[in-house]
Design a protein around this motif. Structure first.
Motif, PDB file in Angstrom:
ATOM      1  N   SER A  12       0.824  -1.204   0.000  1.00 58.70           N
ATOM      2  CA  SER A  12       0.000   0.000   0.000  1.00 58.70           C
ATOM      3  C   SER A  12       0.859   1.255   0.000  1.00 58.70           C
ATOM      4  CB  SER A  12      -0.918   0.006   1.221  1.00 58.70           C
ATOM      5  OG  SER A  12      -1.776  -1.091   1.208  1.00 58.70           O
ATOM      6  N   MET A  15       2.243   1.695  -3.514  1.00 60.35           N
ATOM      7  CA  MET A  15       1.212   2.161  -4.435  1.00 60.35           C
ATOM      8  C   MET A  15       0.853   3.625  -4.178  1.00 60.35           C
ATOM      9  SD  MET A  15      -1.205  -1.237  -4.520  1.00 60.35           S
ATOM     10  CE  MET A  15      -2.627  -0.351  -5.075  1.00 60.35           C
ATOM     11  N   THR A  16       0.782   4.015  -2.916  1.00 60.27           N
ATOM     12  CA  THR A  16       0.455   5.398  -2.573  1.00 60.27           C
ATOM     13  C   THR A  16       1.561   6.349  -3.002  1.00 60.27           C
ATOM     14  OG1 THR A  16      -0.815   4.607  -0.686  1.00 60.27           O
ATOM     15  CG2 THR A  16      -0.222   6.919  -0.683  1.00 60.27           C
ATOM     16  N   GLY A  19       1.430   6.777  -6.696  1.00 60.48           N
ATOM     17  CA  GLY A  19       0.292   7.619  -7.018  1.00 60.48           C
ATOM     18  C   GLY A  19       0.566   9.092  -6.760  1.00 60.48           C
ATOM     19  N   MET A  22       2.967  10.365  -9.509  1.00 58.89           N
ATOM     20  CA  MET A  22       2.333  10.491 -10.819  1.00 58.89           C
ATOM     21  C   MET A  22       1.192  11.505 -10.835  1.00 58.89           C
ATOM     22  SD  MET A  22       2.275   6.521 -12.014  1.00 58.89           S
ATOM     23  CE  MET A  22       1.390   6.905 -13.496  1.00 58.89           C
ATOM     24  N   ASP A  23       0.797  12.009  -9.681  1.00 63.66           N
ATOM     25  CA  ASP A  23      -0.323  12.940  -9.586  1.00 63.66           C
ATOM     26  C   ASP A  23      -0.007  14.221 -10.339  1.00 63.66           C
ATOM     27  OD1 ASP A  23      -2.699  14.055  -8.853  1.00 63.66           O
ATOM     28  OD2 ASP A  23      -2.031  14.622  -6.842  1.00 63.66           O
ATOM     29  N   MET A  41      -4.589   8.575   2.274  1.00 64.38           N
ATOM     30  CA  MET A  41      -4.606   7.704   1.096  1.00 64.38           C
ATOM     31  C   MET A  41      -3.965   6.351   1.406  1.00 64.38           C
ATOM     32  SD  MET A  41      -6.300   8.810  -1.384  1.00 64.38           S
ATOM     33  CE  MET A  41      -5.790   7.549  -2.517  1.00 64.38           C
ATOM     34  N   VAL A  45      -5.954   2.871   0.849  1.00 62.77           N
ATOM     35  CA  VAL A  45      -5.400   1.800   0.002  1.00 62.77           C
ATOM     36  C   VAL A  45      -5.150   0.542   0.833  1.00 62.77           C
ATOM     37  CG1 VAL A  45      -3.415   1.150  -1.421  1.00 62.77           C
ATOM     38  CG2 VAL A  45      -4.426   3.393  -1.678  1.00 62.77           C
TER      39      VAL A  45
END
Length: 66
Positions: A12, A15-16, A19, A22-23, A41, A45
């Protein structure tokens, strides 16, 4: 903490972090708000991932008994 929970938390967090990198939204100048968004977040997740993992594993165990 169980090893399964720690593995899910690690996945998690990865992945966070991906994210957030890439935001494409403009960054908020407040550092406190950035940390709050990140940890919220991460929690979301983690909950979704753990619910999927433990739900699927519980269903798989029930099918193995049949």
């Amino acid at each position: 903490m169980k090893k399964q929970h720690l593995n899910i938390l690690t996945i998690s967090a990865i992945m966070t972090t991906i994210g957030f990198i890439m935001d494409g939204d403009p960054k908020v100048p407040s550092v406190l708000l950035r940390f709050t968004e990140f940890f919220l977040m991460l929690g979301i997740v983690f909950l979704i991932t753990s619910a999927l993992y433990f739900g699927i594993s519980k269903i798989a165990r029930k099918f193995q008994k049949i």
